[in-house]
Design a protein around this motif. Structure first.
Motif, PDB file in Angstrom:
ATOM      1  N   TYR A 219      41.362  76.376   9.336  1.00  9.77           N
ATOM      2  CA  TYR A 219      42.636  75.573   9.974  1.00  9.77           C
ATOM      3  C   TYR A 219      42.803  74.194   9.754  1.00  9.77           C
ATOM      4  N   PHE A 220      41.715  73.412   9.957  1.00  9.45           N
ATOM      5  CA  PHE A 220      42.434  72.541   9.887  1.00  9.45           C
ATOM      6  C   PHE A 220      41.542  71.255   8.467  1.00  9.45           C
ATOM      7  N   VAL A 221      41.134  72.603   7.695  1.00 13.76           N
ATOM      8  CA  VAL A 221      40.570  71.511   6.175  1.00 13.76           C
ATOM      9  C   VAL A 221      41.319  72.448   5.269  1.00 13.76           C
ATOM     10  N   MET A 222      40.624  73.784   5.188  1.00 14.79           N
ATOM     11  CA  MET A 222      41.454  74.176   3.902  1.00 14.79           C
ATOM     12  C   MET A 222      42.854  74.871   4.120  1.00 14.79           C
ATOM     13  N   LEU A 223      43.672  75.638   5.254  1.00 15.50           N
ATOM     14  CA  LEU A 223      45.276  75.781   5.293  1.00 15.50           C
ATOM     15  C   LEU A 223      45.799  74.236   4.744  1.00 15.50           C
ATOM     16  N   PRO A 224      45.278  72.908   4.996  1.00 18.24           N
ATOM     17  CA  PRO A 224      46.070  71.948   5.182  1.00 18.24           C
ATOM     18  C   PRO A 224      46.253  71.996   3.760  1.00 18.24           C
ATOM     19  N   ALA A 225      44.679  71.602   2.798  1.00 20.08           N
ATOM     20  CA  ALA A 225      44.638  71.224   1.071  1.00 20.08           C
ATOM     21  C   ALA A 225      45.291  72.316   0.761  1.00 20.08           C
ATOM     22  N   MET A 226      44.968  73.208   1.063  1.00 21.65           N
ATOM     23  CA  MET A 226      45.790  74.635   0.298  1.00 21.65           C
ATOM     24  C   MET A 226      47.730  74.509   0.836  1.00 21.65           C
ATOM     25  N   TYR A 227      47.778  74.040   2.157  1.00 20.62           N
ATOM     26  CA  TYR A 227      49.379  74.102   1.648  1.00 20.62           C
ATOM     27  C   TYR A 227      49.883  71.822   0.665  1.00 20.62           C
ATOM     28  N   ALA A 228      48.682  71.295   0.763  1.00 21.81           N
ATOM     29  CA  ALA A 228      49.093  70.542  -0.016  1.00 21.81           C
ATOM     30  C   ALA A 228      48.962  70.421  -1.039  1.00 21.81           C
ATOM     31  N   TYR A 229      48.410  71.649  -1.306  1.00 23.89           N
ATOM     32  CA  TYR A 229      48.766  71.966  -3.539  1.00 23.89           C
ATOM     33  C   TYR A 229      49.762  72.392  -3.597  1.00 23.89           C
ATOM     34  N   CYS A 230      49.767  74.253  -2.954  1.00 26.78           N
ATOM     35  CA  CYS A 230      50.631  74.812  -3.055  1.00 26.78           C
ATOM     36  C   CYS A 230      52.124  74.770  -2.616  1.00 26.78           C
ATOM     37  N   ILE A 231      52.381  74.111  -1.669  1.00 31.37           N
ATOM     38  CA  ILE A 231      53.704  73.486  -1.393  1.00 31.37           C
ATOM     39  C   ILE A 231      54.478  72.489  -1.375  1.00 31.37           C
ATOM     40  N   ILE A 232      53.300  71.139  -1.739  1.00 24.93           N
ATOM     41  CA  ILE A 232      53.772  69.633  -1.283  1.00 24.93           C
ATOM     42  C   ILE A 232      54.107  69.417  -2.885  1.00 24.93           C
ATOM     43  N   TYR A 233      52.474  69.704  -3.483  1.00 17.62           N
ATOM     44  CA  TYR A 233      52.203  69.536  -5.209  1.00 17.62           C
ATOM     45  C   TYR A 233      52.931  69.906  -6.630  1.00 17.62           C
ATOM     46  N   VAL A 234      52.864  71.758  -6.030  1.00 14.01           N
ATOM     47  CA  VAL A 234      53.436  72.601  -6.933  1.00 14.01           C
ATOM     48  C   VAL A 234      54.599  72.753  -6.948  1.00 14.01           C
ATOM     49  N   GLY A 235      55.583  73.029  -5.498  1.00  5.16           N
ATOM     50  CA  GLY A 235      56.857  72.660  -5.041  1.00  5.16           C
ATOM     51  C   GLY A 235      57.108  71.801  -4.673  1.00  5.16           C
ATOM     52  N   GLN A 236      56.898  70.594  -4.618  1.00  5.55           N
ATOM     53  CA  GLN A 236      57.359  69.135  -5.084  1.00  5.55           C
ATOM     54  C   GLN A 236      58.490  68.767  -3.990  1.00  5.55           C
ATOM     55  N   GLN A 237      57.162  69.157  -2.383  1.00  7.18           N
ATOM     56  CA  GLN A 237      58.464  68.275  -1.605  1.00  7.18           C
ATOM     57  C   GLN A 237      57.299  67.202  -0.957  1.00  7.18           C
ATOM     58  N   HIS A 238      58.272  66.524  -0.103  1.00 16.46           N
ATOM     59  CA  HIS A 238      57.997  65.432   0.435  1.00 16.46           C
ATOM     60  C   HIS A 238      56.471  65.742   1.313  1.00 16.46           C
ATOM     61  N   TRP A 239      55.464  64.429   1.613  1.00 14.97           N
ATOM     62  CA  TRP A 239      54.349  64.883   2.182  1.00 14.97           C
ATOM     63  C   TRP A 239      54.413  64.556   3.732  1.00 14.97           C
TER      64      TRP A 239
END
Length: 385
Positions: A46-66
């Motif tokens: 819940y609090f490690v894997m999914l946030p890490a995936m969100y940071a890469y898949c959505i924030i980094y690749v999707g170029q969204q705000h942190w």
């Protein structure tokens, strides 16, 4: 499918699997034999894997705000409140209390944005052309522009669906080869929409007739969007307006590029637009260095190449002097693009139509000749390969 869309789907599927597994396998209390191990595994997911995936898949690749990382942590806390054992679930009770002030603040912000955007749309009612283009010009802030494009999609749908409304629309320069521009595709969507509306009413009416009427009416109302999708794909896929080249990838997405930002227009035969070594014509040193500088300074991955239209080979390549924004997903999935490949019905006529529009740059004539020669070489390489 675009790389950013693939990663969005990857995160969505992963979140569904993790949360469903948590609700299915987590015990109701910590007294079980494997309760501690299962809870630790769920907490890490819940609090490690999914946030890490969100940071890469959505924030980094999707170029969204942190700051959007708060969304995944809030969602995980909410899931933990209802899925964790009772001894631990109480620690996440704050989510239940915080949701009311958070919702209130968000509603106030959204209300202010909606009021300002509705005023802007009302002021733009006398303007000609696609309402979405006026929204893009008016709002540079991403949040306001995203919400504004949602609201502008409604008048844009009516504008394109009713021929009388779009009778003064700019003339089309070429037609993209899109499935949505085919009559059979339009009729298929119309039939599917009507059947889905009727089916939803039949299924929900036994539970609530009022809810069934509301749901079926909303589905039937989407006939306007389906018709607009067909007409914009068939009649207004490539055109110029206000010194801009507008490309409509159906109603799903569009990009408007100033003529001054177009580096070159190339005619050729690109059978696979993702094989850069064989199909990509190199940018000028100035444009290439500017793009690299932009992506490195922003800390974002280099943008991808996009293709509009379906076919065995793209026949037009547009190269931009600086990255342009493609508003996909009805404006909700903006992406930065450096080049775009087009599959059009009359590529030569398109280049001839663009030549007088781009002549002010003083470099188009020579580039068109050079691009034709380079494209011939590419065609020869493709045949050899």
């Amino acid at each position: 499918m675009r790389r950013s869309v693939k990663y969005r789907l990857l995160f969505l599927l992963s979140a569904i699997v993790v949360y469903c597994a948590g609700f299915q396998w987590l015990p109701e209390s910590m007294e079980g034999a494997n309760a501690l191990a299962l809870t630790i595994a769920a907490a890490a997911s819940y609090f490690v894997m999914l946030p890490a995936m969100y940071a890469y898949c959505i924030i980094y690749v999707g170029q969204q705000h942190w700051w959007k990382m708060l969304l995944v942590f809030s969602l995980s806390s909410l899931m933990a409140r209802f899925s964790f054992p009772a001894e631990l679930a109480s620690y996440f009770e704050f989510i239940a209390w915080l949701r009311y002030p958070i919702i209130a603040v968000l509603l106030i912000i959204e209300l202010v944005l909606v009021v300002s955007i509705v005023k802007a749309l009302w002021q733009a009612r006398s303007l000609k052309g696609d309402p979405r283009l006026h929204i893009v010009d008016k709002y540079q802030d991403e949040k306001k522009r995203t919400l504004a494009l949602v609201l502008a999609s409604e008048p844009a749908s009516w504008y394109y669906a009713i021929p009388w409304f779009s009778r003064h629309h700019c003339c089309n320069l070429a037609n993209l080869n899109l499935y949505s521009a085919k009559v059979w595709h339009w009729l298929l969507l119309l039939t599917a929409t009507v059947m889905l509306s009727a089916l939803s009413y039949v299924l929900i009416a036994t539970w609530s007739e009022l809810l069934a009427l509301i749901v079926s009416s909303i589905l039937a109302y989407s006939l306007v969007f389906v018709t607009a999708n067909y007409r914009v794909s068939r009649h207004f896929s490539v055109y110029s307006q206000d010194n801009k080249l507008v490309l409509n990838n159906s109603m799903w997405g569009f990009v408007a590029v100033k003529f001054d930002d177009i580096e070159s227009v190339q005619h050729g035969d690109w059978t696979n637009t993702r094989i850069h070594t064989n199909t990509k014509v190199q940018l000028s040193n100035k444009a290439e260095s500017a793009i690299k500088k932009h992506t490195k300074s922003a800390g974002k991955p280099e943008s991808e190449f996009l293709q509009f239209g379906r076919g065995k080979a793209a026949n037009i390549l547009l190269t931009f002097k600086q990255p342009q924004t493609y508003f996909g997903g009805l404006g909700q999935l903006p992406e930065q693009i450096e080049q775009v490949y087009l599959v059009v019905d009359k590529p030569i006529e398109l280049i001839q139509s663009l030549q007088p529009l781009l002549s002010e740059s003083g470099q188009l004539d020579s580039e068109l000749t050079l691009d034709t020669e380079v494209s011939s070489e590419q065609q020869a390489l493709n045949k050899v390969s």
